[in-house]
Design an enzyme around this catalytic site. Structure first.
Site, mmCIF file in Angstrom:
data_model
loop_
_atom_site.group_PDB
_atom_site.id
_atom_site.type_symbol
_atom_site.label_atom_id
_atom_site.label_comp_id
_atom_site.label_asym_id
_atom_site.label_seq_id
_atom_site.Cartn_x
_atom_site.Cartn_y
_atom_site.Cartn_z
ATOM 1 N N HIS A 246 7.243 -19.154 -1.110
ATOM 2 C CA HIS A 246 6.627 -19.642 -0.467
ATOM 3 C C HIS A 246 6.599 -19.834 0.319
ATOM 4 C CE1 HIS A 246 3.731 -20.355 -3.800
ATOM 5 N NE2 HIS A 246 2.560 -20.113 -2.983
ATOM 6 N N ARG B 266 -1.223 -4.610 -5.921
ATOM 7 C CA ARG B 266 -0.983 -3.967 -6.506
ATOM 8 C C ARG B 266 -1.651 -5.323 -7.675
ATOM 9 N NH1 ARG B 266 3.438 -2.002 -2.154
ATOM 10 N NH2 ARG B 266 4.098 -0.116 -3.605
ATOM 11 N N ARG C 288 -5.901 -1.773 -6.926
ATOM 12 C CA ARG C 288 -4.754 -0.333 -8.147
ATOM 13 C C ARG C 288 -4.839 -1.618 -9.641
ATOM 14 N NH1 ARG C 288 0.948 1.180 -7.668
ATOM 15 N NH2 ARG C 288 1.385 -0.561 -7.834
ATOM 16 N N GLU D 190 0.900 10.327 -7.971
ATOM 17 C CA GLU D 190 2.182 10.699 -7.800
ATOM 18 C C GLU D 190 3.256 10.839 -8.976
ATOM 19 O OE1 GLU D 190 2.734 5.482 -7.901
ATOM 20 O OE2 GLU D 190 0.904 6.096 -9.154
ATOM 21 N N ASN E 43 6.310 6.826 -3.501
ATOM 22 C CA ASN E 43 7.309 5.719 -3.998
ATOM 23 C C ASN E 43 7.852 6.471 -5.245
ATOM 24 O OD1 ASN E 43 6.713 4.550 -1.289
ATOM 25 N ND2 ASN E 43 6.302 2.509 -2.989
ATOM 26 N N ASP E 44 6.174 7.237 -5.584
ATOM 27 C CA ASP E 44 7.113 7.671 -7.350
ATOM 28 C C ASP E 44 6.735 9.627 -6.615
ATOM 29 O OD1 ASP E 44 7.634 5.641 -8.979
ATOM 30 O OD2 ASP E 44 5.228 4.882 -9.039
ATOM 31 N N ARG F 212 13.968 5.910 -7.684
ATOM 32 C CA ARG F 212 13.919 5.288 -6.830
ATOM 33 C C ARG F 212 14.880 4.395 -6.161
ATOM 34 N NH1 ARG F 212 7.728 3.510 -6.817
ATOM 35 N NH2 ARG F 212 7.810 2.009 -6.485
ATOM 36 N N CYS G 113 -0.547 5.601 -0.164
ATOM 37 C CA CYS G 113 -0.026 3.194 -0.157
ATOM 38 C C CYS G 113 1.373 3.429 -0.425
ATOM 39 C CB CYS G 113 -0.882 3.057 -0.794
ATOM 40 S SG CYS G 113 -0.846 3.665 -2.428
HETATM 41 C C1 PEP Z 1 3.840 4.234 -4.969
HETATM 42 O O1 PEP Z 1 4.418 5.045 -6.222
HETATM 43 O O2 PEP Z 1 4.620 4.836 -3.738
HETATM 44 C C2 PEP Z 1 3.158 3.216 -5.364
HETATM 45 C C3 PEP Z 1 2.250 2.278 -3.848
HETATM 46 O O3 PEP Z 1 3.098 2.753 -6.442
HETATM 47 P P1 PEP Z 1 4.522 1.683 -6.835
HETATM 48 O O4 PEP Z 1 4.461 1.832 -5.334
HETATM 49 O O5 PEP Z 1 3.892 0.101 -7.160
HETATM 50 O O6 PEP Z 1 4.820 2.099 -7.761
HETATM 51 MG MG MG Z 2 3.612 4.003 -7.745
#
Ligand code: PEP
Ligand code: MG
Length: 580
Positions: free
Chosen positions: A191, A298, A334, A433, A456-457, A467, A504
């Site tokens: 916080h 998220r 999501r 993803e 990201n995925d 990752r 995203c």
């Molecule tokens: C992603 O995979 O790009 C994503 C936004 O989801 P997370 O990072 O929560 O897996």
């Molecule tokens: Mg993801």
């Protein structure tokens, strides 16, 4: 001169003199009491609780005008902790049973509670032990009748250095005088970090021993952009940082002005810039940075931060709060993306050989319809309070999507039967993803209202590179020609089907990827709120037709490095303005 590396929790540069906040050390007495003294001991405890609550309420009144929603909620949560009958009842019971003084019992109960919280694998939950420490220290002070050091009385500009900074200290401190913060402990999700960010105070945390290495009155530089703190800097470093500071102020001013402007290219193409959030308290920062909406909430963090699985009502209240605060702007929630590295205290996940390829996200939700349906019910009920979009993570193909949509239909049917209100026109999207979803995006696009690319995925699965594995981080390459071709394919297939595409993953907030993504015709970028002004700045300084040329050029290139250098040169030639 000494340089320390920590975690950057709030960006910016600050220079000044150290104000060293010493840890208050209490000697906690331990003594036995007699049966006839038990009542007086419990009364003493109730009095301390009452005084602590009164103190927090006074702090709330005093700081009311400058407090954001998250700070208000934080202090409310401290009051709730102190008013929690289970907590106070437990202490009273233990005083009764053990016939020991209440300070000693309080210490035992808090240590037990903190131990439990610290065993959690989730950083957010671990960060909550600081709130427990904060609340218990306040009660302890009243029991021991000790005066407290007040940061609200600071009368000159300082850089605050401490071993630890409790959230209520951060709320109560005179924020006009605290130019920067450097602390030994702390994490991005504590916080105190959230407060530092919302008051725009450059801060570095997790510095281990800065409070021992710096002395009161030392010269100090906080570089919140690089997560670096320099104590007693040399004359050259000071001069370099003075220049950086001037540039940073110019940059910030420009970003502030940008807030009011649209994300529109020079030739008039409007792009939506949205924010990613993990917890509802981040909404303040989303609004502050001028986001067009929330492109990714998220929701699993709501589960990860709570010691038990949140009920439908708890989830409903959180979604409603975010939707209302966003005042009609889109909020894309999501559904649970648990599994992999994200675990939840109340839900059982068995160890898997390949958790990242395992029982995750919609795979888990389809196997646990109760958990899934409860979440969908909460979302649908909250939909009447704003502009909700529902998005499903880790869709691997059309069959899986159809199963998920069936569950959504079932829940809608149940709500209709119960005559519970919800919006009938909620857009539903699929996260793309997983490479198989990207390759079949032409089929999937016909069944949803939008796509959101989770790079990201997508990058990790396309290049087969974990990752979070440092050893192979060099392979994690957003500009890999394979990744860029997939992104192009997803966008083209979506547009062919007449639906928009958001992104995203972190790539959407990367200044070096902005022109490429614009050129590949991405419609919406969703990122951490702090990145929004910078990406907006880039978009406003290029034309869509130029970006399209970049998009075409990079798709012809064979090497990631070639693409990277091409984009960097292109940016440097046109956008010196982005680097502060
Ligand atoms: C992603 O995979 O790009 C994503 C936004 O989801 P997370 O990072 O929560 O897996
Ligand atoms: Mg993801």
């Amino acid at each position: 001169m000494n340089e320390f590396k920590g975690i950057s929790v709030s960006p910016g540069i600050a220079m000044g003199k150290v104000f060293l906040l010493k840890e208050e050390k209490y000697s906690i007495p331990k003594y036995a009491i007699q049966t006839k003294e038990i009542k007086a001991e419990i009364d003493r405890f109730s009095g301390a609780i009452e005084n602590a609550i009164g103190e927090i309420k006074r702090l709330q009144e005093k700081s009311a005008s400058e407090m954001g929603e998250s700070e208000k909620q934080l202090l409310d949560s401290h009051i709730s902790m102190l008013s929690d009958e289970e907590f106070t009842g437990d202490i009273e019971k233990k005083v009764n049973e053990s016939k020991m003084n209440v300070e000693w019992i309080l210490l035992q109960v808090i240590e037990e509670l903190t131990k439990k919280i610290n065993e959690s694998s989730d950083e957010y939950i671990r960060a909550r032990s600081l709130d427990i420490h904060d609340v218990s220290r306040r009660v302890m002070r009243h029991l021991l009748l000790r005066e407290r050091v007040s940061l609200s009385d600071l009368s000159e500009e300082v850089i605050l250095v401490a071993h630890n900074l409790l959230p209520s200290d951060a709320i109560g401190m005179n924020k006009k005088m605290v130019r920067g913060i450097a602390i030994d402990l702390g994490s991005k999700t504590s916080h105190t970090a959230i407060i530092a960010r919302s008051f725009n105070i450059p801060s570095v945390m997790g510095l281990s021993e800065i409070s021992q290495q710096a002395s009161a009155g030392d010269d100090i530089i906080i570089d919140g952009n690089r997560g670096v703190v320099i104590v007693q800097p040399s004359a050259e470093v000071k001069i370099a940082y003075h220049t950086n500071l001037v540039k940073w102020h110019r940059h910030e001013k420009k970003l502030e002005e940008l807030k009011k402007l649209k994300a529109e290219t020079r030739d008039g193409k409007a792009i939506a810039l949205s924010a990613n959030i993990e917890v509802a308290e981040e909404v303040d920062a989303v609004i502050k940075h001028g986001a067009d909406g929330i492109g990714l909430f998220r929701s699993e963090f709501l589960f990860m931060r709570s010691p038990s699985v949140p009920t439908e009502e708890e989830q409903y209240r959180t979604y409603k709060y975010v939707l209302e605060r966003m005042k009609g702007k889109t909020v894309t929630i999501r559904t649970l993306d648990l599994g992999g590295e994200k675990m939840v205290p109340g839900l059982k996940f068995e160890a898997e050989d390949n958790p990242i390829l395992g029982w995750r996200a919609v795979r888990y939700c389809l196997a646990k319809p109760d958990v899934f349906k409860t979440q969908l019910r909460a979302m649908l009920r909250a939909s009447i309070h704003g502009n909700l979009e529902i998005m499903f993570p880790m869709i691997s193909g059309i069959e899986e999507l159809l199963k998920v949509l069936d569950v959504l239909d079932m829940v809608k049917h149940e709500l209709k039967k119960e005559k519970t209100e919800f919006r009938k026109d909620i857009p539903v999207g699929a996260m793309i993803e997983v490479p198989s979803a990207a390759l079949t995006s032409e089929i999937i696009a016909k069944k949803v209202d939008f796509f959101s690319i989770g790079t990201n995925d997508l990058i990790q699965y396309t290049i087969a590179v974990d990752r979070s594995n440092e050893k192979i981080a060099y392979l994690y390459e957003p500009f890999h020609p394979g990744v860029l071709r997939l992104i192009k394919m997803i966008i083209d297939n979506a547009h062919e089907a007449g639906i928009p595409v958001s992104m995203c993953g972190e790539m959407a907030g990367d200044p070096h990827a902005a022109v490429v993504l614009l050129g590949l015709h991405l419609d919406q970028f969703s990122m951490s709120s702090f990145s929004i002004p910078e990406i907006k700045n880039i978009i406003r300084n290029v034309s869509f037709s130029e970006a399209e040329e970049v998009g075409k050029a990079i798709l012809k290139m064979k090497f990631s490095q070639e693409i990277d250098e091409y984009v960097r040169d292109w940016m440097e030639a046109r956008l010196a303005v982005v680097t502060y």
